[in-house]
Write a protein that holds these residues in place. Structure first.
Motif, PDB file in Angstrom:
ATOM      1  N   ASP A   1      23.893  41.590  33.450  1.00 57.96           N
ATOM      2  CA  ASP A   1      25.192  40.934  33.589  1.00 57.96           C
ATOM      3  C   ASP A   1      25.828  40.829  32.208  1.00 57.96           C
ATOM      4  OD1 ASP A   1      27.372  39.087  33.923  1.00 57.96           O
ATOM      5  OD2 ASP A   1      26.395  38.283  35.718  1.00 57.96           O
ATOM      6  N   LEU A   2      26.941  41.527  32.022  1.00 63.81           N
ATOM      7  CA  LEU A   2      27.592  41.621  30.711  1.00 63.81           C
ATOM      8  C   LEU A   2      28.142  40.284  30.214  1.00 63.81           C
ATOM      9  CD1 LEU A   2      29.586  44.954  31.226  1.00 63.81           C
ATOM     10  CD2 LEU A   2      27.502  44.623  29.872  1.00 63.81           C
TER      11      LEU A   2
ATOM     12  N   LYS B   1      29.553  35.931  26.702  1.00 61.15           N
ATOM     13  CA  LYS B   1      30.544  36.740  25.985  1.00 61.15           C
ATOM     14  C   LYS B   1      31.684  37.111  26.914  1.00 61.15           C
ATOM     15  CE  LYS B   1      27.723  40.944  26.501  1.00 61.15           C
ATOM     16  NZ  LYS B   1      27.038  42.028  25.775  1.00 61.15           N
ATOM     17  N   GLY B   2      32.744  37.624  26.308  1.00 54.47           N
ATOM     18  CA  GLY B   2      33.914  37.978  27.103  1.00 54.47           C
ATOM     19  C   GLY B   2      34.943  36.879  27.190  1.00 54.47           C
ATOM     20  N   LEU B   3      34.777  35.818  26.374  1.00 60.09           N
ATOM     21  CA  LEU B   3      35.757  34.728  26.314  1.00 60.09           C
ATOM     22  C   LEU B   3      36.122  34.522  24.847  1.00 60.09           C
ATOM     23  CD1 LEU B   3      34.050  32.253  28.814  1.00 60.09           C
ATOM     24  CD2 LEU B   3      36.113  33.597  29.251  1.00 60.09           C
TER      25      LEU B   3
ATOM     26  N   SER C   1      39.944  37.272  28.094  1.00 59.01           N
ATOM     27  CA  SER C   1      38.807  36.959  28.966  1.00 59.01           C
ATOM     28  C   SER C   1      38.488  38.171  29.829  1.00 59.01           C
ATOM     29  CB  SER C   1      39.097  35.737  29.848  1.00 59.01           C
ATOM     30  OG  SER C   1      40.276  35.932  30.592  1.00 59.01           O
ATOM     31  N   GLN C   2      37.205  38.563  29.851  1.00 60.50           N
ATOM     32  CA  GLN C   2      36.788  39.689  30.686  1.00 60.50           C
ATOM     33  C   GLN C   2      37.099  39.384  32.151  1.00 60.50           C
ATOM     34  OE1 GLN C   2      32.631  40.355  30.017  1.00 60.50           O
ATOM     35  NE2 GLN C   2      32.928  41.479  28.099  1.00 60.50           N
ATOM     36  N   TRP C   3      37.408  40.427  32.898  1.00 54.63           N
ATOM     37  CA  TRP C   3      37.769  40.224  34.300  1.00 54.63           C
ATOM     38  C   TRP C   3      36.651  39.563  35.093  1.00 54.63           C
ATOM     39  CZ3 TRP C   3      34.754  42.514  38.002  1.00 54.63           C
ATOM     40  CH2 TRP C   3      33.943  43.596  37.595  1.00 54.63           C
ATOM     41  N   GLN C   4      35.392  39.735  34.650  1.00 50.94           N
ATOM     42  CA  GLN C   4      34.271  39.147  35.392  1.00 50.94           C
ATOM     43  C   GLN C   4      34.336  37.606  35.435  1.00 50.94           C
ATOM     44  OE1 GLN C   4      33.943  41.567  33.096  1.00 50.94           O
ATOM     45  NE2 GLN C   4      32.338  43.043  33.652  1.00 50.94           N
TER      46      GLN C   4
ATOM     47  N   VAL D   1      31.978  32.805  39.766  1.00 51.06           N
ATOM     48  CA  VAL D   1      31.965  31.778  38.720  1.00 51.06           C
ATOM     49  C   VAL D   1      33.283  31.005  38.627  1.00 51.06           C
ATOM     50  CG1 VAL D   1      30.256  32.952  37.261  1.00 51.06           C
ATOM     51  CG2 VAL D   1      32.698  33.412  36.913  1.00 51.06           C
ATOM     52  N   ASN D   2      34.320  31.442  39.322  1.00 55.77           N
ATOM     53  CA  ASN D   2      35.659  30.899  39.127  1.00 55.77           C
ATOM     54  C   ASN D   2      36.208  30.318  40.433  1.00 55.77           C
ATOM     55  OD1 ASN D   2      38.634  30.804  38.773  1.00 55.77           O
ATOM     56  ND2 ASN D   2      38.233  31.918  36.861  1.00 55.77           N
TER      57      ASN D   2
END
Length: 362
Positions: free
Chosen positions: A46-47, A77-79, A122-125, A131-132
């Protein structure tokens, strides 16, 4: 009756401190190898999660709360590009997707909401439903995803004989068998927010002699972090800022660090031992910071016995009153959710020690 200034107490405690340092160093070495292995596998699956780095020196992702209880922050990561939320809004959602007739309670103390839109990138994930909810990155949902990843990684990394999940808890806890003992770790997904100091942390409230103005600016430059350790609200954490304060305690040649280490040793050996103690090293560290602020002059930290007993008295007061303000977010009581009965037991032991600072030693 001999006074602790005779040196017996100091010699005993500092010998124990050296032994503890060696033992904990060995345990941390083994634990971080396991954590690095697990989180490297998780980051491949999971990235959104990063591997906890391996370090030959101090590892800022591993906090020793007690000899058999560690807090491990796992960076996400990704934020990128955090901003404080400017608009307040009511939340009516639940974790199961149903609607509430009344809004969710607003966060208090160290806690806050976290919206994906608070980040410039923010990454699309992070916008996915796992999580959202309605634009919020929800810690309970993040923990749900993360727990499954940990369970899978234990099997994939062939660590089933060494690492086991502690399933009866809402947070993600694992037990790790080391060569000397079993250690329980809380693994917490963490949003690291460098260079930003949160509005809730109105520190220092006015000009203080300790720490210096230059030190304050340095500490604030390390920013803060948000921990996923409750259902709806993220918890502000200042582990890196606190470590900077600890590292630079005795630049004037005082005995603050020595007193803190002795306090921790007595807490672990006599006043509050056990696997998950009600009073942790983080509580003691906070007691130390408050005492340093109240007694800022170098001359007040020259005599070990006086300085040590000053810390014990402060700890006794906090435990007796079930009240210990967070050093940076002063509206937060770090003992708010602690067991009253356990705190009272510790307070009794501290009171007994203060009557005769030699008792309780082997």
């Amino acid at each position: 009756m001999k006074s602790p200034s005779a040196g017996d107490l100091e010699d005993y405690l500092l010998n124990k401190v050296d032994l503890r340092r060696q033992q904990i160093s060995q345990i941390v070495e083994e634990v971080q190898r396991v954590i690095h292995h697990l989180t490297t596998e998780i980051s491949l699956q999971d990235l959104r999660f990063q591997a906890v780095p391996y370090s030959d020196t101090y590892n800022g992702n591993i906090k020793v709360l007690a000899p058999s209880q560690f807090l491990v922050t796992v960076p996400v990561k990704g934020l990128v590009g955090y901003r404080e939320a400017r608009e307040q809004r009511w939340r009516y959602y639940t974790l199961r997707g149903t609607r509430l007739p009344c809004p969710l309670q607003d966060p208090e103390g160290l806690r806050q909401w976290l919206e994906a839109e608070q980040f410039m990138k923010s990454q699309w994930q992070w916008h996915e439903a796992d999580v959202n909810i309605e634009g919020d990155i929800v810690p309970a949902k993040v923990l749900q995803v993360f727990r499954k990843l940990v369970e899978n990684a234990i099997g994939t990394c062939h660590l089933s004989g060494k690492v086991s999940m502690l399933t009866q808890l809402s947070a993600v806890w694992v037990a790790v068998e080391t060569s000397t003992c079993q250690v329980e770790l809380e693994l917490v997904p963490t949003v690291e927010i460098p260079t930003v100091w949160p509005e809730k942390a109105r520190w220092p409230p006015c000009l203080k002699r300790w720490p210096s103005r230059q030190r304050v600016e340095c500490i604030k430059s390390f920013g803060f972090a948000l921990l996923a350790c409750s259902n709806y609200h993220w918890q502000q954490s200042f582990l890196q800022a606190e470590q900077v304060l600890l590292d630079q305690l005795d630049e004037d040649g005082g005995c603050r660090r020595k007193c803190f280490q002795a306090l921790r040793q007595m807490k672990e050996d006599v006043w509050c031992p056990g696997r998950r103690p009600v009073v942790t090293s983080h509580h003691l560290q906070t007691v130390l910071f408050w005492t340093c602020e109240k007694y800022p002059h170098p001359k007040e930290w020259q005599v070990f016995s006086k300085a040590f007993l000053r810390l014990v008295r402060k700890l006794h007061k906090c435990v007796s009153q079930h009240f210990l303000k967070h050093y940076f977010v002063r509206k937060s009581n770090l003992l708010q959710h602690a067991s009253s009965g356990e705190l009272d037991t510790v307070a009794q032991k501290l009171a007994l020690f203060l009557k005769n600072p030699q008792i309780g030693l082997p």
